[in-house]
Enzyme design. Sequence first.
Site, mmCIF file in Angstrom:
data_model
loop_
_atom_site.group_PDB
_atom_site.id
_atom_site.type_symbol
_atom_site.label_atom_id
_atom_site.label_comp_id
_atom_site.label_asym_id
_atom_site.label_seq_id
_atom_site.Cartn_x
_atom_site.Cartn_y
_atom_site.Cartn_z
ATOM 1 N N ASN A 99 46.910 46.731 41.596
ATOM 2 C CA ASN A 99 46.874 45.653 40.611
ATOM 3 C C ASN A 99 46.355 46.258 39.304
ATOM 4 O O ASN A 99 45.164 46.486 39.142
ATOM 5 C CB ASN A 99 45.942 44.543 41.108
ATOM 6 C CG ASN A 99 45.878 43.372 40.153
ATOM 7 O OD1 ASN A 99 46.473 43.400 39.077
ATOM 8 N ND2 ASN A 99 45.152 42.344 40.538
ATOM 9 N N ARG A 121 51.291 44.441 41.954
ATOM 10 C CA ARG A 121 51.224 43.047 41.505
ATOM 11 C C ARG A 121 51.728 42.980 40.063
ATOM 12 O O ARG A 121 51.244 43.723 39.199
ATOM 13 C CB ARG A 121 49.784 42.552 41.563
ATOM 14 C CG ARG A 121 49.661 41.158 41.016
ATOM 15 C CD ARG A 121 48.275 40.871 40.532
ATOM 16 N NE ARG A 121 48.241 39.532 39.963
ATOM 17 C CZ ARG A 121 47.347 39.139 39.084
ATOM 18 N NH1 ARG A 121 46.410 39.969 38.678
ATOM 19 N NH2 ARG A 121 47.367 37.918 38.627
ATOM 20 N N HIS A 179 49.764 32.756 39.483
ATOM 21 C CA HIS A 179 49.003 32.747 40.747
ATOM 22 C C HIS A 179 49.907 32.455 41.951
ATOM 23 O O HIS A 179 49.431 32.014 42.996
ATOM 24 C CB HIS A 179 47.909 31.650 40.764
ATOM 25 C CG HIS A 179 46.790 31.848 39.805
ATOM 26 N ND1 HIS A 179 46.201 30.793 39.160
ATOM 27 C CD2 HIS A 179 46.137 32.954 39.409
ATOM 28 C CE1 HIS A 179 45.224 31.235 38.389
ATOM 29 N NE2 HIS A 179 45.171 32.551 38.523
ATOM 30 N N HIS A 187 43.851 26.662 43.259
ATOM 31 C CA HIS A 187 43.307 28.012 43.041
ATOM 32 C C HIS A 187 42.361 27.898 41.851
ATOM 33 O O HIS A 187 42.795 27.810 40.704
ATOM 34 C CB HIS A 187 44.468 28.978 42.749
ATOM 35 C CG HIS A 187 44.033 30.385 42.436
ATOM 36 N ND1 HIS A 187 44.342 31.458 43.250
ATOM 37 C CD2 HIS A 187 43.323 30.894 41.395
ATOM 38 C CE1 HIS A 187 43.828 32.561 42.731
ATOM 39 N NE2 HIS A 187 43.208 32.247 41.600
ATOM 40 N N GLY A 245 39.468 29.623 39.968
ATOM 41 C CA GLY A 245 38.653 30.824 39.714
ATOM 42 C C GLY A 245 38.421 30.918 38.220
ATOM 43 O O GLY A 245 38.344 29.907 37.536
ATOM 44 N N ASN A 246 38.351 32.126 37.728
ATOM 45 C CA ASN A 246 38.207 32.296 36.287
ATOM 46 C C ASN A 246 39.466 31.777 35.598
ATOM 47 O O ASN A 246 39.418 31.089 34.595
ATOM 48 C CB ASN A 246 37.957 33.777 36.013
ATOM 49 C CG ASN A 246 37.485 33.990 34.617
ATOM 50 O OD1 ASN A 246 36.814 33.125 34.042
ATOM 51 N ND2 ASN A 246 37.851 35.107 34.039
ATOM 52 N N ARG A 294 40.055 29.768 28.893
ATOM 53 C CA ARG A 294 41.302 29.162 28.393
ATOM 54 C C ARG A 294 41.141 27.646 28.288
ATOM 55 O O ARG A 294 40.503 27.026 29.136
ATOM 56 C CB ARG A 294 42.471 29.463 29.332
ATOM 57 C CG ARG A 294 42.801 30.922 29.458
ATOM 58 C CD ARG A 294 44.103 31.080 30.264
ATOM 59 N NE ARG A 294 44.307 32.467 30.624
ATOM 60 C CZ ARG A 294 44.377 32.904 31.889
ATOM 61 N NH1 ARG A 294 44.294 32.058 32.891
ATOM 62 N NH2 ARG A 294 44.561 34.177 32.132
ATOM 63 N N ASP A 315 31.200 31.676 32.903
ATOM 64 C CA ASP A 315 31.005 31.893 34.336
ATOM 65 C C ASP A 315 30.486 30.625 35.016
ATOM 66 O O ASP A 315 29.540 29.992 34.549
ATOM 67 C CB ASP A 315 29.997 33.039 34.510
ATOM 68 C CG ASP A 315 29.882 33.468 35.949
ATOM 69 O OD1 ASP A 315 30.592 34.419 36.324
ATOM 70 O OD2 ASP A 315 29.103 32.838 36.707
ATOM 71 N N ARG A 344 28.933 30.239 37.874
ATOM 72 C CA ARG A 344 27.571 30.337 38.417
ATOM 73 C C ARG A 344 26.533 30.010 37.344
ATOM 74 O O ARG A 344 25.633 29.204 37.548
ATOM 75 C CB ARG A 344 27.317 31.785 38.886
ATOM 76 C CG ARG A 344 27.111 31.934 40.350
ATOM 77 C CD ARG A 344 27.137 33.382 40.722
ATOM 78 N NE ARG A 344 28.338 34.058 40.193
ATOM 79 C CZ ARG A 344 28.806 35.204 40.607
ATOM 80 N NH1 ARG A 344 28.171 35.864 41.548
ATOM 81 N NH2 ARG A 344 29.895 35.739 40.119
ATOM 82 N N GLU A 357 45.696 37.830 48.039
ATOM 83 C CA GLU A 357 46.942 38.222 47.370
ATOM 84 C C GLU A 357 47.379 39.618 47.803
ATOM 85 O O GLU A 357 48.564 39.885 47.928
ATOM 86 C CB GLU A 357 46.737 38.170 45.844
ATOM 87 C CG GLU A 357 46.627 36.745 45.339
ATOM 88 C CD GLU A 357 45.853 36.606 44.039
ATOM 89 O OE1 GLU A 357 44.622 36.823 44.068
ATOM 90 O OE2 GLU A 357 46.460 36.275 43.019
HETATM 91 P P1 ADP Z 1 39.614 35.629 38.725
HETATM 92 O O1 ADP Z 1 40.476 34.528 38.167
HETATM 93 O O2 ADP Z 1 39.069 36.570 37.703
HETATM 94 O O3 ADP Z 1 40.205 36.304 39.957
HETATM 95 P P2 ADP Z 1 37.671 34.613 40.633
HETATM 96 O O4 ADP Z 1 38.610 33.919 41.550
HETATM 97 O O5 ADP Z 1 37.013 35.856 41.104
HETATM 98 O O6 ADP Z 1 38.323 34.854 39.223
HETATM 99 O O7 ADP Z 1 36.540 33.547 40.234
HETATM 100 C C1 ADP Z 1 35.541 33.835 39.324
HETATM 101 C C2 ADP Z 1 34.645 32.595 39.211
HETATM 102 O O8 ADP Z 1 34.071 32.328 40.498
HETATM 103 C C3 ADP Z 1 33.498 32.744 38.238
HETATM 104 O O9 ADP Z 1 33.405 31.597 37.405
HETATM 105 C C4 ADP Z 1 32.262 32.816 39.141
HETATM 106 O O10 ADP Z 1 31.136 32.228 38.562
HETATM 107 C C5 ADP Z 1 32.696 32.034 40.349
HETATM 108 N N1 ADP Z 1 31.935 32.525 41.515
HETATM 109 C C6 ADP Z 1 32.109 33.701 42.153
HETATM 110 N N2 ADP Z 1 31.156 33.866 43.118
HETATM 111 C C7 ADP Z 1 30.380 32.775 43.057
HETATM 112 C C8 ADP Z 1 29.224 32.325 43.771
HETATM 113 N N3 ADP Z 1 28.680 33.072 44.742
HETATM 114 N N4 ADP Z 1 28.688 31.133 43.425
HETATM 115 C C9 ADP Z 1 29.234 30.377 42.449
HETATM 116 N N5 ADP Z 1 30.311 30.721 41.744
HETATM 117 C C10 ADP Z 1 30.876 31.899 42.023
#
Ligand code: ADP
Length: 404
Positions: A7, A94, A183, A211, A213-214, A244, A286, A288, A388
Amino acid sequence: MIILVINCGSSSIKYQLLDMKNDNDFSLLAKGIVEKIGLPDSNITHKPTGKAKMEKTAPIPDHKVGMKFVLDALVDPEYGVLSSFGDIDAVGHRIVQGADFFSGSVLVDEDVMEKIGFCCDFAPLHNPAHILGIRAMQAVLPSVPQVATFDTAFHQTMEAPAYMYALPYEYYQKYRVRRYGAHGTSHQYVSRRGAEFAGLDLNDSRIITCHIGNGSSVTAVRNGKCVDTSMGFTPLEGMIMGTRCGSIDASIVPYIMRKENLTPEQMTEVMNKKSGFLGLSGKTSDCRDMCDLRAAGDERAKMVLDKLVLDITKLVGGFVAEMGGVDLIIFTAGIAENNAWLRRDVSNNFKYLGVKFDEAFNDTVRGVEAMLTTPDSAVKVALIPTDEELMIARDTMHIALQNK
Ligand code: ADP
């Protein structure tokens, strides 16, 4: 069969080496990442299964040298897992954008390379890096088949009303402006795996995959095929994300550009890199950190996380209507896999559909496959960690075997 999954980002190479016996019998031999390609402090972190981790900092000027570092790590006398490069049977790459050229994974040839190149316009940050990655791998492993797996391919089953924008038709004809989604590899993997896990017949099912995530997207999957998804021409469309903005009234774009005297490139940067969690909170992209801020009483952080729940709820609700119901809602990716409160808050908005969410059990799970509803729930909700790389490895194995 030994499959290397690559990737490639603009300054990084993530990799996994898998030993695939068949689709469901496989083992991870090693994984790692090369970061900061082109900078003086480039580094590689290599994690071989069952051995100590290797970390090395060295100048890595380009992707070709980066690939050489990956291969050298794989055959390293101390940290390696292979005796020679020749053990690698195929490489799977990828690719973020395949537009409407590709509805599945393909063996790479010059025609495929040309089309991936054409799609650079739609994914200027990603596709050029993928091309560098494929070229670099072809240079170091010239006789090994290279396979391309596209993030857009799964969404190619959408029909015109779902993929067309209501813009003058000529922009679709001249510039291929339409919705492609993203995705797709993740949505495809979790919908298949989720159906299996929930005991549903994939070919007779209505599934919604979230899905989160970030980057985040939600997809409607009927009978195993994508019928609609929240991302569009680029991954900018849809819900709020880390940086975004997701869908906004398009009139805002020229308005802000005029007010702030921004070029198209600067406005694109604002919407992709300075918006979302980061733009709204002014503090972090983020999740978290956002949760910590909310816990400390930060009102804006609370609003951001409430908006996250609202955006997902609106998308899921829309897709339920589009499919005339839903059998299974799936949560996956970094935010959804790790935040029980998010799964709970979204799922509880669907009590009206008969979702009976098991809050106590949900609180105990993180990043593992789990059924989050009680056995008498009319709609099931599951947590399915995405994979993935496994999806890419499976496709690569099948295509390499067909072309032997
Ligand atoms: P990407 O789109 O970059 O692949 P990910 O699927 O890895 O992103 O997701 C990243 C997000 O997941 C971040 O906002 C992060 O804060 C959150 N995240 C990852 N681990 C944890 C955790 N242990 N607790 C809370 N949130 C988390």
